[in-house]
Motif scaffolding. Structure first.
Motif, PDB file in Angstrom:
ATOM      1  N   PHE A  99       0.818  -1.212   0.000  1.00 32.46           N
ATOM      2  CA  PHE A  99       0.000   0.000   0.000  1.00 32.46           C
ATOM      3  C   PHE A  99       0.854   1.265   0.000  1.00 32.46           C
ATOM      4  O   PHE A  99       0.572   2.219  -0.697  1.00 32.46           O
ATOM      5  N   TYR A 100       1.910   1.273   0.822  1.00 32.37           N
ATOM      6  CA  TYR A 100       2.778   2.451   0.966  1.00 32.37           C
ATOM      7  C   TYR A 100       4.151   1.982   1.411  1.00 32.37           C
ATOM      8  O   TYR A 100       4.275   1.056   2.201  1.00 32.37           O
ATOM      9  N   THR A 101       5.185   2.648   0.922  1.00 39.31           N
ATOM     10  CA  THR A 101       6.552   2.364   1.348  1.00 39.31           C
ATOM     11  C   THR A 101       7.254   3.689   1.625  1.00 39.31           C
ATOM     12  O   THR A 101       7.151   4.614   0.828  1.00 39.31           O
ATOM     13  N   GLY A 102       7.947   3.761   2.755  1.00 36.75           N
ATOM     14  CA  GLY A 102       8.712   4.957   3.088  1.00 36.75           C
ATOM     15  C   GLY A 102       8.980   5.030   4.576  1.00 36.75           C
ATOM     16  O   GLY A 102       8.483   4.225   5.356  1.00 36.75           O
ATOM     17  N   PRO A 103       9.775   6.019   4.973  1.00 31.85           N
ATOM     18  CA  PRO A 103      10.071   6.180   6.399  1.00 31.85           C
ATOM     19  C   PRO A 103       8.863   6.737   7.134  1.00 31.85           C
ATOM     20  O   PRO A 103       8.050   7.460   6.557  1.00 31.85           O
ATOM     21  N   GLY A 104       8.761   6.385   8.398  1.00 29.27           N
ATOM     22  CA  GLY A 104       7.631   6.872   9.180  1.00 29.27           C
ATOM     23  C   GLY A 104       7.979   7.105  10.624  1.00 29.27           C
ATOM     24  O   GLY A 104       8.974   6.588  11.151  1.00 29.27           O
ATOM     25  N   ARG A 105       7.151   7.917  11.257  1.00 30.72           N
ATOM     26  CA  ARG A 105       7.195   8.133  12.704  1.00 30.72           C
ATOM     27  C   ARG A 105       5.881   7.579  13.224  1.00 30.72           C
ATOM     28  O   ARG A 105       4.809   8.009  12.831  1.00 30.72           O
ATOM     29  N   PHE A 106       5.994   6.590  14.100  1.00 29.15           N
ATOM     30  CA  PHE A 106       4.839   5.907  14.655  1.00 29.15           C
ATOM     31  C   PHE A 106       4.751   6.281  16.122  1.00 29.15           C
ATOM     32  O   PHE A 106       5.631   5.940  16.906  1.00 29.15           O
ATOM     33  N   ILE A 107       3.709   7.010  16.488  1.00 27.89           N
ATOM     34  CA  ILE A 107       3.583   7.616  17.811  1.00 27.89           C
ATOM     35  C   ILE A 107       2.516   6.854  18.603  1.00 27.89           C
ATOM     36  O   ILE A 107       1.373   6.752  18.156  1.00 27.89           O
ATOM     37  N   PHE A 108       2.914   6.324  19.755  1.00 25.38           N
ATOM     38  CA  PHE A 108       2.037   5.470  20.542  1.00 25.38           C
ATOM     39  C   PHE A 108       1.770   6.048  21.916  1.00 25.38           C
ATOM     40  O   PHE A 108       2.655   6.631  22.537  1.00 25.38           O
ATOM     41  N   THR A 109       0.560   5.822  22.388  1.00 24.75           N
ATOM     42  CA  THR A 109       0.194   6.040  23.782  1.00 24.75           C
ATOM     43  C   THR A 109      -0.276   4.690  24.299  1.00 24.75           C
ATOM     44  O   THR A 109      -1.079   4.014  23.633  1.00 24.75           O
ATOM     45  N   LEU A 110       0.239   4.295  25.455  1.00 27.00           N
ATOM     46  CA  LEU A 110      -0.106   3.009  26.050  1.00 27.00           C
ATOM     47  C   LEU A 110      -0.958   3.220  27.284  1.00 27.00           C
ATOM     48  O   LEU A 110      -0.825   4.222  27.991  1.00 27.00           O
ATOM     49  N   ARG A 111      -1.847   2.249  27.525  1.00 25.36           N
ATOM     50  CA  ARG A 111      -2.669   2.259  28.736  1.00 25.36           C
ATOM     51  C   ARG A 111      -2.840   0.810  29.193  1.00 25.36           C
ATOM     52  O   ARG A 111      -3.257  -0.039  28.391  1.00 25.36           O
ATOM     53  N   ASP A 112      -2.501   0.554  30.437  1.00 23.69           N
ATOM     54  CA  ASP A 112      -2.639  -0.789  31.011  1.00 23.69           C
ATOM     55  C   ASP A 112      -1.939  -1.849  30.161  1.00 23.69           C
ATOM     56  O   ASP A 112      -2.459  -2.944  29.958  1.00 23.69           O
ATOM     57  N   GLY A 113      -0.756  -1.510  29.631  1.00 28.23           N
ATOM     58  CA  GLY A 113       0.030  -2.462  28.864  1.00 28.23           C
ATOM     59  C   GLY A 113      -0.452  -2.709  27.448  1.00 28.23           C
ATOM     60  O   GLY A 113       0.027  -3.613  26.779  1.00 28.23           O
ATOM     61  N   LYS A 114      -1.417  -1.902  26.986  1.00 30.66           N
ATOM     62  CA  LYS A 114      -1.943  -2.052  25.620  1.00 30.66           C
ATOM     63  C   LYS A 114      -1.849  -0.716  24.885  1.00 30.66           C
ATOM     64  O   LYS A 114      -1.681   0.338  25.487  1.00 30.66           O
ATOM     65  N   ILE A 115      -1.997  -0.777  23.588  1.00 34.05           N
ATOM     66  CA  ILE A 115      -1.929   0.420  22.749  1.00 34.05           C
ATOM     67  C   ILE A 115      -3.298   1.085  22.736  1.00 34.05           C
ATOM     68  O   ILE A 115      -4.283   0.496  22.284  1.00 34.05           O
ATOM     69  N   SER A 116      -3.358   2.313  23.231  1.00 36.19           N
ATOM     70  CA  SER A 116      -4.632   3.043  23.227  1.00 36.19           C
ATOM     71  C   SER A 116      -4.706   4.035  22.065  1.00 36.19           C
ATOM     72  O   SER A 116      -5.798   4.388  21.640  1.00 36.19           O
ATOM     73  N   GLU A 117      -3.541   4.461  21.575  1.00 37.63           N
ATOM     74  CA  GLU A 117      -3.531   5.364  20.421  1.00 37.63           C
ATOM     75  C   GLU A 117      -2.264   5.124  19.614  1.00 37.63           C
ATOM     76  O   GLU A 117      -1.185   4.936  20.167  1.00 37.63           O
ATOM     77  N   TRP A 118      -2.424   5.157  18.284  1.00 38.21           N
ATOM     78  CA  TRP A 118      -1.308   4.993  17.365  1.00 38.21           C
ATOM     79  C   TRP A 118      -1.484   6.036  16.264  1.00 38.21           C
ATOM     80  O   TRP A 118      -2.440   5.999  15.512  1.00 38.21           O
ATOM     81  N   ARG A 119      -0.556   6.988  16.246  1.00 36.65           N
ATOM     82  CA  ARG A 119      -0.571   8.026  15.190  1.00 36.65           C
ATOM     83  C   ARG A 119       0.565   7.734  14.229  1.00 36.65           C
ATOM     84  O   ARG A 119       1.696   7.519  14.637  1.00 36.65           O
ATOM     85  N   ILE A 120       0.250   7.729  12.949  1.00 31.65           N
ATOM     86  CA  ILE A 120       1.226   7.405  11.906  1.00 31.65           C
ATOM     87  C   ILE A 120       1.491   8.659  11.104  1.00 31.65           C
ATOM     88  O   ILE A 120       0.568   9.308  10.604  1.00 31.65           O
ATOM     89  N   ARG A 121       2.783   8.993  10.961  1.00 33.36           N
ATOM     90  CA  ARG A 121       3.182  10.183  10.220  1.00 33.36           C
ATOM     91  C   ARG A 121       4.324   9.822   9.281  1.00 33.36           C
ATOM     92  O   ARG A 121       5.328   9.233   9.703  1.00 33.36           O
ATOM     93  N   ALA A 122       4.196  10.162   8.021  1.00 33.91           N
ATOM     94  CA  ALA A 122       5.291   9.974   7.075  1.00 33.91           C
ATOM     95  C   ALA A 122       6.359  11.016   7.387  1.00 33.91           C
ATOM     96  O   ALA A 122       6.044  12.141   7.791  1.00 33.91           O
ATOM     97  N   ILE A 123       7.613  10.643   7.220  1.00 34.64           N
ATOM     98  CA  ILE A 123       8.702  11.610   7.433  1.00 34.64           C
ATOM     99  C   ILE A 123       9.620  11.628   6.223  1.00 34.64           C
ATOM    100  O   ILE A 123       9.564  10.803   5.363  1.00 34.64           O
TER     101      ILE A 123
END
Length: 138
Positions: free
Chosen positions: A114-138
C-alpha cells in the motif's frame, strides 16, 4: 546518527519490560534499541501478518490516526489494517525509539503493498496495551 533513547519516563508511567531489537543506522553500525514490550510485540505481529495478535494488543477503544484519517475501535481498525497494514503485507524495520512525555515514538522504515517509506509511529499506552497509534510519514 545518534538516536535519542529515553524510555525512563515511559517505564515509570507503565511498568513494562523492554526487549532489545537490533537495527542498523545509516552508518551501518549495529545498535541495540530497547522497545517497550507492547510495541516490540506490535512489530512482531505486524511483520508476521498476525491480525488477531495485532488486535489483541489494542485497548477496546483504541484509535489509529493514519496521517489524519482516524479509525476508532477494533472493528474500524481491523478494516483499515486489512487494507493498509497487515493486509498490505506490511513490514516495519525500527531505526530508533524516542519518548516525549507519555508518548513513545518509533522511527521506522515501512514497506508494504500500500505504501513504502520512512515513518514516525507515535504510541500512547494504557494498562500495557496500545490506546492510540498516530502514523506520520517523514
Amino acid at each position: 546518527m545518534k538516536w535519542l533513547l529515553n524510555i525512563g519516563i515511559a517505564a515509570a508511567l507503565i511498568s513494562l519490560s523492554a526487549a532489545p531489537v537490533i537495527a542498523q543506522n545509516k552508518e551501518t553500525e549495529m545498535n541495540a534499541i530497547a522497545i517497550p514490550a507492547p510495541l516490540d510485540a506490535l512489530v512482531s505481529v505486524v511483520n508476521g501478518g498476525d491480525t488477531e495478535g495485532y488486535l489483541a494488543l489494542l485497548t477496546e477503544d483504541s484509535v489509529v490516526d493514519d496521517n489524519g484519517d482516524r479509525y476508532v475501535g477494533k472493528a474500524e481498525i481491523k478494516t483499515w489494517s486489512d487494507r493498509e497494514l497487515i493486509g498490505a503485507k506490511g513490514v516495519m524495520t525500527v531505526q530508533g525509539v524516542e519518548t516525549h512525555g507519555t508518548e513513545i515514538h518509533l522511527i521506522a522504515d515501512w514497506k508494504s503493498n500500500f505504501y513504502t517509506g520512512p515513518g514516525r509511529f507515535i504510541f500512547t499506552l494504557r494498562d500495557g496495551k496500545i490506546s492510540e497509534w498516530r502514523i506520520r510519514a517523514i
